[in-house]
Write an enzyme that holds these catalytic residues in place. Structure first.
Site, PDB file in Angstrom:
ATOM      1  N   ASN A 209      31.069  37.903  46.872  1.00  0.00           N
ATOM      2  CA  ASN A 209      31.474  39.173  47.486  1.00  0.00           C
ATOM      3  C   ASN A 209      30.232  39.950  47.898  1.00  0.00           C
ATOM      4  OD1 ASN A 209      30.627  40.904  45.165  1.00  0.00           O
ATOM      5  ND2 ASN A 209      32.121  39.586  44.137  1.00  0.00           N
ATOM      6  N   ASP A 278      37.963  37.148  40.854  1.00  0.00           N
ATOM      7  CA  ASP A 278      39.214  37.037  40.085  1.00  0.00           C
ATOM      8  C   ASP A 278      39.716  35.596  40.081  1.00  0.00           C
ATOM      9  OD1 ASP A 278      39.339  39.720  39.424  1.00  0.00           O
ATOM     10  OD2 ASP A 278      40.256  40.243  41.344  1.00  0.00           O
ATOM     11  N   LYS A 288      28.767  16.975  48.241  1.00  0.00           N
ATOM     12  CA  LYS A 288      29.049  17.879  49.361  1.00  0.00           C
ATOM     13  C   LYS A 288      30.335  17.434  50.065  1.00  0.00           C
ATOM     14  CE  LYS A 288      27.199  19.579  53.673  1.00  0.00           C
ATOM     15  NZ  LYS A 288      26.453  19.210  54.859  1.00  0.00           N
ATOM     16  N   PHE A 325      34.566  49.868  36.308  1.00  0.00           N
ATOM     17  CA  PHE A 325      34.526  50.358  37.686  1.00  0.00           C
ATOM     18  C   PHE A 325      35.781  49.870  38.387  1.00  0.00           C
ATOM     19  CE2 PHE A 325      30.620  52.389  39.227  1.00  0.00           C
ATOM     20  CZ  PHE A 325      29.924  52.460  38.033  1.00  0.00           C
ATOM     21  N   LYS A 339      44.089  50.580  35.806  1.00  0.00           N
ATOM     22  CA  LYS A 339      43.065  49.717  35.177  1.00  0.00           C
ATOM     23  C   LYS A 339      42.539  50.355  33.897  1.00  0.00           C
ATOM     24  CE  LYS A 339      41.777  47.611  39.549  1.00  0.00           C
ATOM     25  NZ  LYS A 339      40.853  47.575  40.673  1.00  0.00           N
ATOM     26  N   LYS A 343      43.241  47.953  30.744  1.00  0.00           N
ATOM     27  CA  LYS A 343      42.050  47.302  30.172  1.00  0.00           C
ATOM     28  C   LYS A 343      41.556  48.038  28.926  1.00  0.00           C
ATOM     29  CE  LYS A 343      40.795  45.375  34.679  1.00  0.00           C
ATOM     30  NZ  LYS A 343      39.884  44.438  35.322  1.00  0.00           N
TER      31      LYS A 343
HETATM   32  N1  CTP Z   1      36.425  42.808  35.931  1.00  0.00           N
HETATM   33  C1  CTP Z   1      36.115  41.874  34.964  1.00  0.00           C
HETATM   34  N2  CTP Z   1      36.526  40.584  35.098  1.00  0.00           N
HETATM   35  C2  CTP Z   1      37.251  40.212  36.163  1.00  0.00           C
HETATM   36  C3  CTP Z   1      37.577  41.141  37.166  1.00  0.00           C
HETATM   37  C4  CTP Z   1      37.143  42.439  37.018  1.00  0.00           C
HETATM   38  O1  CTP Z   1      35.450  42.230  33.992  1.00  0.00           O
HETATM   39  N3  CTP Z   1      37.642  38.931  36.275  1.00  0.00           N
HETATM   40  C5  CTP Z   1      35.986  44.197  35.755  1.00  0.00           C
HETATM   41  C6  CTP Z   1      35.016  44.692  36.801  1.00  0.00           C
HETATM   42  O2  CTP Z   1      33.665  44.497  36.389  1.00  0.00           O
HETATM   43  C7  CTP Z   1      35.358  46.171  36.882  1.00  0.00           C
HETATM   44  C8  CTP Z   1      36.826  46.229  36.547  1.00  0.00           C
HETATM   45  O3  CTP Z   1      37.115  45.012  35.868  1.00  0.00           O
HETATM   46  O4  CTP Z   1      34.665  46.937  35.915  1.00  0.00           O
HETATM   47  C9  CTP Z   1      37.742  46.378  37.727  1.00  0.00           C
HETATM   48  O5  CTP Z   1      37.422  45.399  38.682  1.00  0.00           O
HETATM   49  P1  CTP Z   1      38.177  45.362  40.090  1.00  0.00           P
HETATM   50  O6  CTP Z   1      37.658  44.207  40.870  1.00  0.00           O
HETATM   51  O7  CTP Z   1      38.176  46.725  40.726  1.00  0.00           O
HETATM   52  O8  CTP Z   1      39.672  45.121  39.659  1.00  0.00           O
HETATM   53  P2  CTP Z   1      40.460  43.886  39.130  1.00  0.00           P
HETATM   54  O9  CTP Z   1      40.705  44.091  37.671  1.00  0.00           O
HETATM   55  O10 CTP Z   1      39.790  42.618  39.520  1.00  0.00           O
HETATM   56  O11 CTP Z   1      41.839  44.059  39.873  1.00  0.00           O
HETATM   57  P3  CTP Z   1      42.142  43.942  41.470  1.00  0.00           P
HETATM   58  O12 CTP Z   1      41.221  42.888  41.990  1.00  0.00           O
HETATM   59  O13 CTP Z   1      43.581  43.561  41.503  1.00  0.00           O
HETATM   60  O14 CTP Z   1      41.901  45.300  42.050  1.00  0.00           O
END
Ligand code: CTP
Length: 398
Positions: A209, A278, A288, A325, A339, A343
């Protein structure tokens, strides 16, 4: 970070003096009132005018110059200084400082000053290693000077070895860590995550990303400047590790999961600023993946990764503070609040990719800090200032 602070920069006669011009500019950018004091030999390498333009203050080199705004300049400067940094420091300067010799403006100011003093030696390796220099260095550190170790590399004389003055950015970090912040986080162990994760498709390709890691690094740096013991679990970024921070480099979400779950139980505060994937490919091809001329499309199957923050939240220890975050593109506050609850967090920092001045890559952010009972909009701030405000809020919870 240095507004209201007076920094005296001592420059002695070494080729590295040209790098000190950049340091002076960086100190100014941080808001410091910078006064440069040069030895006569230093003026052979860089002119006082250069430092005057950079610092916006008169550069002093002559002890007997009477054209001052104070009566006893060496005393007034020594009293006004919050910190003195001598960079580059020659073997000759160090020898004088070790023996209390005050025969020019710089050594006189140094002898009169009670503030923290940093010394960045720069010289030929043999001069540095000479027992006389080493004895003098030992002596000045016993007198309270802090040594900024010289780096190794190709020296101006053509020799290779220890003796190079560190880069201005590193010198600035030393100044900041001495005087930028109150050490209100001393004794606390802080775990920060930053940057993107990379999920391998094959040995050549990966999915990632746009995270630059800047927000997480700013938090790690701010916590270290406030005296915390900081561990930074970082995905791949172009950023250098802030001074005093222990960095654990990771690549994938799985690597980050392992590093974070190992470090979290020992941490008083956990701040997860990393942009974690995710989903990750179900399998990573060993070779490859080649183009298949018969089929036009290709697809990759994904499996979910661990939600690292959720797991840390579930295993939260008594007294531990956990901050996440939320990067959103819609329904910022509602999604972030979900969240916060799901969490089991103490605070979540919501930022929207749609807001000008927020999001990936830039040097500013627009964060809303959300707790169970409050919502605080920080407005557009530098990531450095945002980091400080986040830590202020977390410290109120301790
Ligand atoms: N986070 C994490 N592990 C993951 C995904 C996210 O620890 N696999 C943490 C990120 O570091 C951040 C928080 O969860 O502090 C929220 O991440 P974000 O990407 O905004 O949300 P998601 O929980 O992934 O949900 P979505 O993608 O559906 O918005």
């Amino acid at each position: 970070m240095l507004s209201g602070k007076t920094v005296v920069v001592g420059v002695t006669g070494g080729i590295a003096a040209y790098k000190t011009v950049t340091l002076v500019g960086e100190l100014k950018k941080q808001g410091a009132d910078v006064h440069v004091v040069m030895t006569e030999n230093a003026t052979k390498f860089v002119t006082p005018l250069t430092f005057e333009v950079r610092s916006g203050n008169r550069c002093i080199s002559d002890m007997w110059d009477r054209n001052f705004d104070y009566d006893v300049k060496h005393i007034s400067l020594a009293k006004a200084a919050d910190l003195i940094i001598v960079a580059p420091a020659t073997a000759n300067f160090i020898a004088k400082a070790a023996n209390g010799i005050a025969d020019d403006m710089l050594t006189t100011v140094i002898l009169a000053a009670k503030c923290p003093k940093l010394v960045a030696p720069a010289m030929n390796t043999a001069m540095y290693d000479n027992p006389a220099t080493q004895d003098n260095i030992k002596k000045i550190t016993e007198y309270g000077f802090k040594l900024i170790e010289p780096a190794e590399g190709l020296l101006a004389c053509g020799d290779e070895g220890k003796g190079k003055m560190p880069e201005p950015e590193e010198l600035l970090q030393h100044v900041l860590s001495e005087i930028a912040c109150e050490k209100d986080m001393q004794g606390l162990s802080v775990l920060v995550t930053a940057g993107p994760t990379q999920e391998a498709i094959d040995p050549v390709r990966y999915i990632t990303n746009h995270s630059s890691g800047k927000m997480g690094y700013a938090i790690a740096q701010a916590a270290a400047l406030r005296g915390a013991d900081v561990t930074l679990v970082s995905g791949r970024t172009n950023l250098s590790c802030p001074l005093g921070v222990k960095r654990i480099d990771v690549t994938s979400a799985e690597d980050m999961y392992k590093a974070v779950t190992k470090a979290a139980p020992k941490s008083d505060i956990v701040i997860k600023a990393a942009a974690v994937a995710d989903f990750t490919p179900k399998t990573t091809a060993y070779q490859k993946i080649k183009k298949d001329s018969k089929s036009k499309d290709m697809s990759i199957e994904f499996k979910p990764t661990h939600d690292i923050l959720k797991e840390v939240g579930q295993k939260k220890k008594k007294g531990q503070i956990i901050c996440g975050f939320a990067m959103e593109t819609e329904e910022l506050l509602a999604n972030a609040k979900k969240k916060l609850e799901s969490k089991n967090l103490d605070m979540i920092c919501a930022n929207s990719l749609r807001t000008k001045g927020a999001g990936f890559q830039g040097d500013t952010n627009v964060v809303t800090m959300i707790t169970k009972d409050s919502t605080t909009e920080l407005g557009q701030l530098s990531k450095t200032d945002t980091a400080q405000r986040i830590l202020d809020a977390l410290m109120l919870m301790k």
